[in-house]
Design a protein around this motif. Structure first.
Motif, PDB file in Angstrom:
ATOM      1  N   GLU A 212      -1.512  -2.486  -5.742  1.00 18.10           N
ATOM      2  CA  GLU A 212      -2.945  -2.308  -5.538  1.00 18.10           C
ATOM      3  C   GLU A 212      -3.584  -1.902  -6.863  1.00 18.10           C
ATOM      4  N   LYS A 213      -4.802  -2.371  -7.117  1.00 16.06           N
ATOM      5  CA  LYS A 213      -5.461  -2.131  -8.403  1.00 16.06           C
ATOM      6  C   LYS A 213      -5.675  -0.650  -8.695  1.00 16.06           C
ATOM      7  N   LYS A 214      -5.782   0.147  -7.657  1.00 18.09           N
ATOM      8  CA  LYS A 214      -6.073   1.565  -7.868  1.00 18.09           C
ATOM      9  C   LYS A 214      -4.947   2.291  -8.605  1.00 18.09           C
ATOM     10  N   LEU A 215      -3.769   1.646  -8.701  1.00 16.38           N
ATOM     11  CA  LEU A 215      -2.651   2.283  -9.395  1.00 16.38           C
ATOM     12  C   LEU A 215      -2.739   2.139 -10.911  1.00 16.38           C
ATOM     13  N   ASN A 216      -3.640   1.288 -11.397  1.00 20.98           N
ATOM     14  CA  ASN A 216      -3.706   1.034 -12.840  1.00 20.98           C
ATOM     15  C   ASN A 216      -3.942   2.315 -13.637  1.00 20.98           C
ATOM     16  N   THR A 217      -4.750   3.214 -13.089  1.00 18.14           N
ATOM     17  CA  THR A 217      -5.068   4.441 -13.835  1.00 18.14           C
ATOM     18  C   THR A 217      -3.839   5.324 -14.007  1.00 18.14           C
TER      19      THR A 217
ATOM     20  N   THR B 158       2.214   4.444  -3.744  1.00 19.42           N
ATOM     21  CA  THR B 158       1.047   5.314  -3.965  1.00 19.42           C
ATOM     22  C   THR B 158       1.107   5.966  -5.339  1.00 19.42           C
ATOM     23  N   LYS B 159      -0.007   6.584  -5.716  1.00 15.96           N
ATOM     24  CA  LYS B 159      -0.052   7.322  -6.978  1.00 15.96           C
ATOM     25  C   LYS B 159       0.998   8.427  -6.994  1.00 15.96           C
TER      26      LYS B 159
ATOM     27  N   TYR C  40       0.829  -1.214   0.000  1.00 20.16           N
ATOM     28  CA  TYR C  40       0.000   0.000   0.000  1.00 20.16           C
ATOM     29  C   TYR C  40       0.862   1.262   0.000  1.00 20.16           C
TER      30      TYR C  40
END
Length: 603
Positions: free
Chosen positions: A587-592, A552-553, A549
């Motif tokens: 984490e999947k949220k980093l794909n963008t 991060t972005k 985690y």
């Protein structure tokens, strides 16, 4: 009958017409793959016994090279062809026994196989080669009485004489002499036209475990027998140095010595793929190639890696193959096999020097050193005579090779791994760094081998070797940042294999790399790999699974920003490609954010 040694597809053998007079330890006969040159050679040698022109042979090789399998298949072919050759197989084993016990056991098993040949009753042959089965003269005479076979009278007469000799109390060595003379005695009996093919397995145990009284080298009993062309011997020995020395000292000029080579690469590949299916692994040709490499094409070692054991993974990747290797050299069969060689040598050799010299020569496989060169390279505090004595003992116990006065490592890479695993102090690495070093060592070895196999021009090959020599230097000095180097190894392998993706279009002869590149601002890029019109910049994170985690972005955006600054500063005319690697995923949220900055990511 026609020749039964016939090759089928994919290095398999055509079994039509071959009767399994003795069970082969390979299991199902179709599992026996390859060894084409070796079987052709031995088949022709055996065939020439009919013309009484074949000399006795010593077929030497370390454990797991496949000697016994070759002998067993040769036995069944000779038995099935019925061309006047009687195959006789006898295996010496560990455990002391008297000369008299050997006498009765050896002769009984010989005549059981003679009866099996004449009657075509394979139960007799199998009984004769099964060490769990007790055989003796009394049981043998009972079986003979009801049989109608050629030369029954002569055999019965000989067995009666054997019974009389057992009842006497002769010198133990006399029993050994009489036993070893029996096959040639039968073959020279008037009226007997058949010749005998003697296959004596694990010959070194004859001297080690036979009590022959005052004679401590009972192998001398073969002095004249080994010269008889009507019953020549094919002996094997897994302690090559021991057997070779004993033949030289006690049976000079009686045997032609042959070293069993490692398996042909394509044969080993086919074998690996076949056993991969048998054991339910998911092995691709690439994985099979890697397994063949790390086992040095040695069939028994391939089986060791693939055979299922509690705690070993199913192999679906090169990483799994490395884990299986680590299991085997740490606690499995490979460790046990090599420990026997190591312990025998350590009884006679200073164990510290033994480990250092053996590991050094394994590490520099393919290179050869005079004793003085070894002494200098390892800074050994030994006088020249002691050094030579220790090297000779290491060679005797098959831990190093000798060629023209120079010493080299054995061609089995698993020995190096056993030494690394059991004696980590050789490497001088902290314990926490050992696992990564162990894995990287295998991959580097494999990449170097791939370079040798690539069909490149001399100039291209030199460039690639130069690049990997630099990488080898980095590897030897690994003290941290292992994951960055693993990623770099993967990128280089991708270039070599022309896998595309992040390395698409980069020539195998035109790339360079740097680790931990600093910008003027003090910020750092983990990997910069430059090739032709392309530059790759990569970030590597080796966070534990519970800490991913922390990627991060903002961290990803910062990487993209500093990479573009570096590209603008130093690589203005090259296409910039970005890669982000995490040992344990994202984490999947980093794909963008990866998509936005066109970053290829991998775990």
């Amino acid at each position: 009958m026609n020749k039964l040694l016939r090759l089928d597809k994919n290095n398999r053998w055509d079994m039509e017409g071959i009767e399994l007079a003795i069970r082969e330890r390979v299991g199902r006969p179709e599992y026996f793959i390859g060894r084409v040159r070796e079987l052709e050679f031995l088949y022709n040698w055996a065939d020439n016994i009919k013309n009484e022109v074949s000399r006795s042979i010593a077929f030497l090789g370390r454990r797991k090279i496949g000697k016994s399998l070759i002998l067993e298949r040769l036995y069944n072919i000779i038995y099935s062809e019925k061309k006047g050759l009687i195959p006789f197989y006898y295996e010496f084993s560990e455990g002391m026994r008297t000369g008299k016990k050997f006498y009765e056991d050896f002769i009984s098993r010989f005549y059981l196989q003679v009866i099996g040949y004449y009657t075509r009753d394979i139960t007799l042959n199998r009984q004769a080669v099964d060490k769990r089965t007790t055989v003796n003269f009394s049981l043998l005479l009972k079986q003979f009485k009801t049989l109608d076979i050629p030369h029954k009278t002569e055999i019965m007469t000989d067995l009666d004489a054997c019974v009389q000799m057992v009842m006497r109390d002769e010198d133990p060595y006399e029993y050994v002499i009489a036993a070893t003379a029996t096959p040639r005695g039968f073959a020279t009996t008037p009226g007997v036209e058949e010749k005998v093919v003697q296959m004596i397995d694990e010959f070194q145990y004859l001297n080690m475990y036979t009590d022959a009284g005052v004679e401590d080298k009972p192998c001398k009993a073969y002095m004249s027998n080994a010269e008889m062309k009507v019953a020549p011997l094919l002996i094997t020995g897994s302690l090559m140095g021991v057997v070779s020395e004993e033949l030289m000292l006690w049976l000079p000029h009686r045997f032609d010595e042959f070293i069993v080579p490692k398996m042909d690469t394509q044969e080993a590949m086919n074998m690996t793929l076949n056993y991969g299916k048998i054991y339910s692994h998911c092995i691709t040709p690439e994985i099979a190639s890697y397994i063949v490499h790390i086992t040095s094409n040695i069939p028994g070692r391939i089986i060791d890696i693939l055979s299922p054991k509690f705690g070993k993974p199913l192999i679906t990747s090169i990483v799994d193959a490395d884990q299986a290797l680590e299991f085997e050299v740490g606690q499995g069969t490979i460790k046990k096999d090599w420990n026997e060689y190591l312990f025998m040598a350590m009884k006679a050799v200073n164990h510290v020097n033994m480990r250092r010299m053996t590991y050094f020569l394994c590490k520099h496989e393919g290179e050869w050193y005079y004793p003085r060169d070894l002494k200098s390279a390892l800074s050994l505090e030994l006088d020249d005579n002691t050094l030579r004595e220790e090297l000779e003992l290491l060679h005797k116990y098959d831990l190093i090779e000798l060629r023209d006065g120079r010493y080299g490592g054995v061609f089995d890479r698993t020995l190096k791994k056993v030494l690394m695993k059991q004696y980590g102090d050789i490497l001088g690495l902290p314990e926490k760094d050992f696992d990564a070093y162990f894995r990287n060592d295998s991959l580097l070895d494999y990449l170097k081998e791939r370079i040798r196999q690539l069909e490149l021009s001399l100039e291209e090959a030199d460039n690639l070797r130069s690049t990997l020599r630099v990488l080898q230097g980095d590897h030897n000095n690994l003290k941290g940042h292992y994951y960055e180097r693993e990623v770099l190894l993967g990128l280089i392998k991708s270039i070599i294999d022309n896998d595309g993706g992040l390395t698409e279009g980069i020539s195998v002869t035109d790339f360079s790399y740097k680790l931990n590149v600093f910008l003027e601002t003090g910020k750092e890029i983990d990997i910069v790999l430059e090739g032709g019109d392309v530059v790759i910049m990569a970030e590597c994170k080796n966070y534990a699974p519970e800490n991913i985690y922390k990627i991060t972005k903002k961290i990803v955006e910062s990487f993209a920003d500093k990479a573009r600054h570096l590209a603008k500063e130093r690589f203005q005319h090259k296409e910039l490609r970005l890669g982000y690697f995490s040992k344990h995923g994202f984490e999947k949220k980093l794909n963008t954010v990866f998509d936005r900055y066109e970053i290829l990511f991998s775990s």
